[in-house]
Motif scaffolding. Structure first.
Motif, PDB file in Angstrom:
ATOM      1  N   ALA A 152      20.373   0.742   7.581  1.00  0.00           N
ATOM      2  CA  ALA A 152      20.158   2.171   7.331  1.00  0.00           C
ATOM      3  C   ALA A 152      18.675   2.508   7.337  1.00  0.00           C
ATOM      4  O   ALA A 152      18.270   3.586   7.793  1.00  0.00           O
ATOM      5  N   GLY A 153      17.846   1.579   6.872  1.00  0.00           N
ATOM      6  CA  GLY A 153      16.405   1.793   6.889  1.00  0.00           C
ATOM      7  C   GLY A 153      15.868   1.952   8.296  1.00  0.00           C
ATOM      8  O   GLY A 153      14.971   2.768   8.547  1.00  0.00           O
ATOM      9  N   GLY A 154      16.413   1.187   9.241  1.00  0.00           N
ATOM     10  CA  GLY A 154      15.982   1.307  10.630  1.00  0.00           C
ATOM     11  C   GLY A 154      16.317   2.663  11.213  1.00  0.00           C
ATOM     12  O   GLY A 154      15.512   3.266  11.944  1.00  0.00           O
ATOM     13  N   VAL A 155      17.501   3.167  10.897  1.00  0.00           N
ATOM     14  CA  VAL A 155      17.912   4.475  11.412  1.00  0.00           C
ATOM     15  C   VAL A 155      17.072   5.585  10.789  1.00  0.00           C
ATOM     16  O   VAL A 155      16.539   6.464  11.484  1.00  0.00           O
ATOM     17  N   ARG A 156      16.919   5.534   9.470  1.00  0.00           N
ATOM     18  CA  ARG A 156      16.254   6.632   8.769  1.00  0.00           C
ATOM     19  C   ARG A 156      14.742   6.618   8.960  1.00  0.00           C
ATOM     20  O   ARG A 156      14.088   7.652   8.792  1.00  0.00           O
ATOM     21  N   SER A 157      14.175   5.469   9.301  1.00  0.00           N
ATOM     22  CA  SER A 157      12.720   5.384   9.451  1.00  0.00           C
ATOM     23  C   SER A 157      12.216   6.203  10.625  1.00  0.00           C
ATOM     24  O   SER A 157      11.088   6.702  10.606  1.00  0.00           O
ATOM     25  N   SER A 158      13.029   6.363  11.653  1.00  0.00           N
ATOM     26  CA  SER A 158      12.522   6.922  12.906  1.00  0.00           C
ATOM     27  C   SER A 158      13.298   8.129  13.425  1.00  0.00           C
ATOM     28  O   SER A 158      12.806   8.797  14.345  1.00  0.00           O
ATOM     29  N   SER A 159      14.470   8.420  12.885  1.00  0.00           N
ATOM     30  CA  SER A 159      15.297   9.485  13.457  1.00  0.00           C
ATOM     31  C   SER A 159      14.600  10.835  13.425  1.00  0.00           C
ATOM     32  O   SER A 159      14.560  11.565  14.424  1.00  0.00           O
ATOM     33  N   LEU A 160      14.040  11.216  12.265  1.00  0.00           N
ATOM     34  CA  LEU A 160      13.406  12.521  12.142  1.00  0.00           C
ATOM     35  C   LEU A 160      12.202  12.633  13.077  1.00  0.00           C
ATOM     36  O   LEU A 160      12.045  13.618  13.804  1.00  0.00           O
ATOM     37  N   ALA A 161      11.333  11.610  13.060  1.00  0.00           N
ATOM     38  CA  ALA A 161      10.147  11.635  13.922  1.00  0.00           C
ATOM     39  C   ALA A 161      10.526  11.506  15.393  1.00  0.00           C
ATOM     40  O   ALA A 161       9.906  12.135  16.262  1.00  0.00           O
ATOM     41  N   PHE A 162      11.541  10.700  15.700  1.00  0.00           N
ATOM     42  CA  PHE A 162      11.985  10.535  17.093  1.00  0.00           C
ATOM     43  C   PHE A 162      12.498  11.854  17.648  1.00  0.00           C
ATOM     44  O   PHE A 162      12.221  12.217  18.805  1.00  0.00           O
ATOM     45  N   GLY A 163      13.244  12.602  16.832  1.00  0.00           N
ATOM     46  CA  GLY A 163      13.707  13.912  17.260  1.00  0.00           C
ATOM     47  C   GLY A 163      12.559  14.880  17.452  1.00  0.00           C
ATOM     48  O   GLY A 163      12.539  15.661  18.414  1.00  0.00           O
TER      49      GLY A 163
END
Length: 563
Positions: A152-163
């Motif tokens: 979950a840390g991998g998903v949440r670390s970058s999703s907002l910035a990636f979008g």
């Protein structure tokens, strides 16, 4: 939201055409994958207290500490993944690998429900004896929870910035408006998934058993992996760079090494090291001692005409120094949000509180864990009313764009969180004085709604605050500051819980957080949290005043009203 480049197809036709990548059309896949991850992981949490106490025979305090530590690990891992993403993998692979690891962790947790030896045997009803989990059983449980946290840390670390990186093309003013809406609706989408997580999986767990109930989140996580990778050819994938955290540490080390260097009051006498291609602008005078990290001690020998150092060993650039300054400036306000999260993270007790009350409406009885949906619904309602009703109406009345500043929203969120703790303590005090089974669980609605409004105001404003105050190069850190705050808040909440438990049961008294809710004094416990919230309110007001004006505040005032 505002569509961008609406005439383009949803999926890229040519994966090698870099001009056709990114844009609004990629956001459903990024937000969808994040929403499914939230739906899967949060679908496990509401009933986890019941599962640990019933199937692993843990006490209330032990189960709460396990959940606090699990939540803390889940929210701390994004910063680790952010460093890995920036240095090695990139945001795309951080989300992809994180999704897969999270799915594997959920498979292990599901196995604890179907493998007989993976958990303690049922309690002996004749003697009321319950066996504690063995070391291997406890390790197996923690391994599954650990993998879920890591993934979950991998998903949440970058999703907002990636979008946000998908929206960096096009007109800057239009992109800015899209991003303002993107932050709110990103949070609304993920929050809506949490709403579903607190209802459907909980209902399945209560009525179809743990094995079926825990298999649903695993399947949802598998779907999240598929959704994210299905649009892989469309994404803008930022290149990896030197770890930002490493750069920040270099600034601290370099400024300490040069601590004896005397900086003159004038900038003309000092030469600072700039990276190639940047403007030759001196560093700001705020936190001036850090400027020693980028100063060229001997300009005649070590500086080129363009401001770069010919011998830059152990020296930092002005940009690196300013990045650290930006981060240090937001830390005090970030701490106020972290303390507010202590209230939000109280998940174990409300389930026991609701379970002891009358939860029937007509012939239907609401699951105790599903009352958490009231908080989530409040978040969604606030976002819709604020973004689609209040702001347009206020702008129409005033004849120009109206915007409430991020600091104002953060402060009001902290105030509502304080109010929620007072209401919770009052309701619990009333519940203790009456027959709980005859007291309607609808009494719990105000405290859940107040918590939801507080969360929506503060957390969304925090995200906007970090992304506006930190430079683009620090967006990965900006995206994880909320998660780090929640991780530390869970540790603080665990510390407070243990301190209250030890102190309150001194002298042979019953603990305020007793396993038997009617013997404890959870109303006193929530008054302690209310006192901390009041202190946090005063702290925030001081930090907000000292921080001063926000970046871009002048431009916003020229464009419209800000409060």
């Amino acid at each position: 939201m505002i569509e961008e480049e609406g005439e383009k197809p949803l999926l890229c036709k040519n994966k090698d055409d870099t001009n056709d990548k990114g844009g609004f059309r990629t956001l459903p896949f990024i937000i969808g994958a994040e929403a499914l991850e939230k739906l899967a992981t949060y679908g496990l949490t509401p009933n986890m207290t019941v599962y640990l106490m019933g199937q692993f025979h843990m006490g209330m305090a032990t189960a709460s500490n396990v959940l606090f530590l699990w939540s803390s690990a889940t929210n701390f891992m994004p910063i680790v993944w952010a460093i890995i993403a920036d240095t090695f993998l990139g945001q795309f692979y951080a989300i992809g690998f994180g999704s897969i690891i999270c799915f594997l962790g959920m498979i292990l947790l599901w196995l604890t429900t179907v493998i007989t030896n993976a958990k303690p045997p049922p309690c002996d009803e004749s003697s009321a004896h319950c066996s504690s989990p063995t070391v291997l059983q406890f390790v197996f449980l923690c391994s599954s929870l650990g993998l879920i946290s890591i993934g979950a840390g991998g998903v949440r670390s970058s999703s907002l910035a990636f979008g946000a990186n998908q929206l960096r093309k096009g007109n800057p003013k239009k992109t800015s408006r899209v991003k303002d809406s993107y932050f709110s609706w990103y949070y609304a989408a993920t929050t809506f998934s949490v709403l579903i997580a607190y209802t459907c999986p909980v209902y399945i767990q209560d009525n179809l058993g743990w094995s079926v109930g825990f298999s649903v989140p695993a399947l949802l996580m598998l779907l999240a992996v598929f959704v994210f990778f299905s649009a892989s050819s469309c994404y803008i994938k930022p290149d990896c760079k030197t770890s930002l955290v490493t750069d920040l540490v270099k600034v601290i080390v370099a400024s300490y090494r040069n601590r004896h260097f005397k900086l003159s009051d004038g900038t003309a006498d000092v030469v600072y090291h700039h990276k190639n291609g940047s403007t030759n602008i001196p560093p700001s005078r705020k936190l001036r001692f850090l400027n020693k990290a980028c100063v060229v001690k001997d300009p005649q020998c070590d500086a080129a005409a363009n401001g770069t150092a010919t011998n830059s060993s152990g020296m930092c650039t002005v940009d690196q120094v300013e990045e650290l300054k930006s981060l240090l400036r937001v830390i005090p306000i970030w701490c106020s949000g972290m303390i507010m999260y202590v209230n939000v993270s109280q998940a174990s007790f409300p389930v026991l509180q609701a379970a002891s009350m009358n939860r029937k409406i007509s012939s239907f009885e609401f699951p105790a864990a599903s009352f958490s949906t009231l908080t989530v619904l409040s978040v969604i309602i606030w976002i819709i009313l604020y973004d689609r009703v209040f702001l347009p109406l206020a702008s129409r009345v005033r004849g120009r764009r109206v915007r409430i500043s991020t600091k104002t929203r953060m402060g009001f969120g902290i105030f509502l969180s304080f109010t929620a703790m007072l209401v919770t303590a009052a309701v619990e005090s009333i519940r203790r004085r009456v027959v709980a089974a005859n007291m309607s669980a609808m009494w719990l609605v105000p405290q859940y709604c107040l918590t939801g409004f507080a969360e929506a105001l503060n957390i969304i404003a925090q995200n906007e605050f970090y992304f506006s105050e930190l430079p683009r190069s620090m967006w990965s850190i900006a995206a994880t500051l909320n998660a780090i705050g929640l991780a530390l808040a869970n540790l603080v909440a665990s510390l407070i819980l243990n301190c209250v438990d030890v102190i309150s049961k001194g002298g042979g008294h019953e603990s305020w957080i007793s396993d038997h809710i009617d013997k404890g004094h959870y109303d006193y416990y929530y008054l302690v949290l209310a006192g901390l919230s009041m202190a946090n309110m005063l702290y925030f007001l001081v930090c907000s005043s000292v921080y001063g004006s926000l970046k871009g505040e002048t431009d916003l005032v020229e464009e419209g009203d800000e409060y």
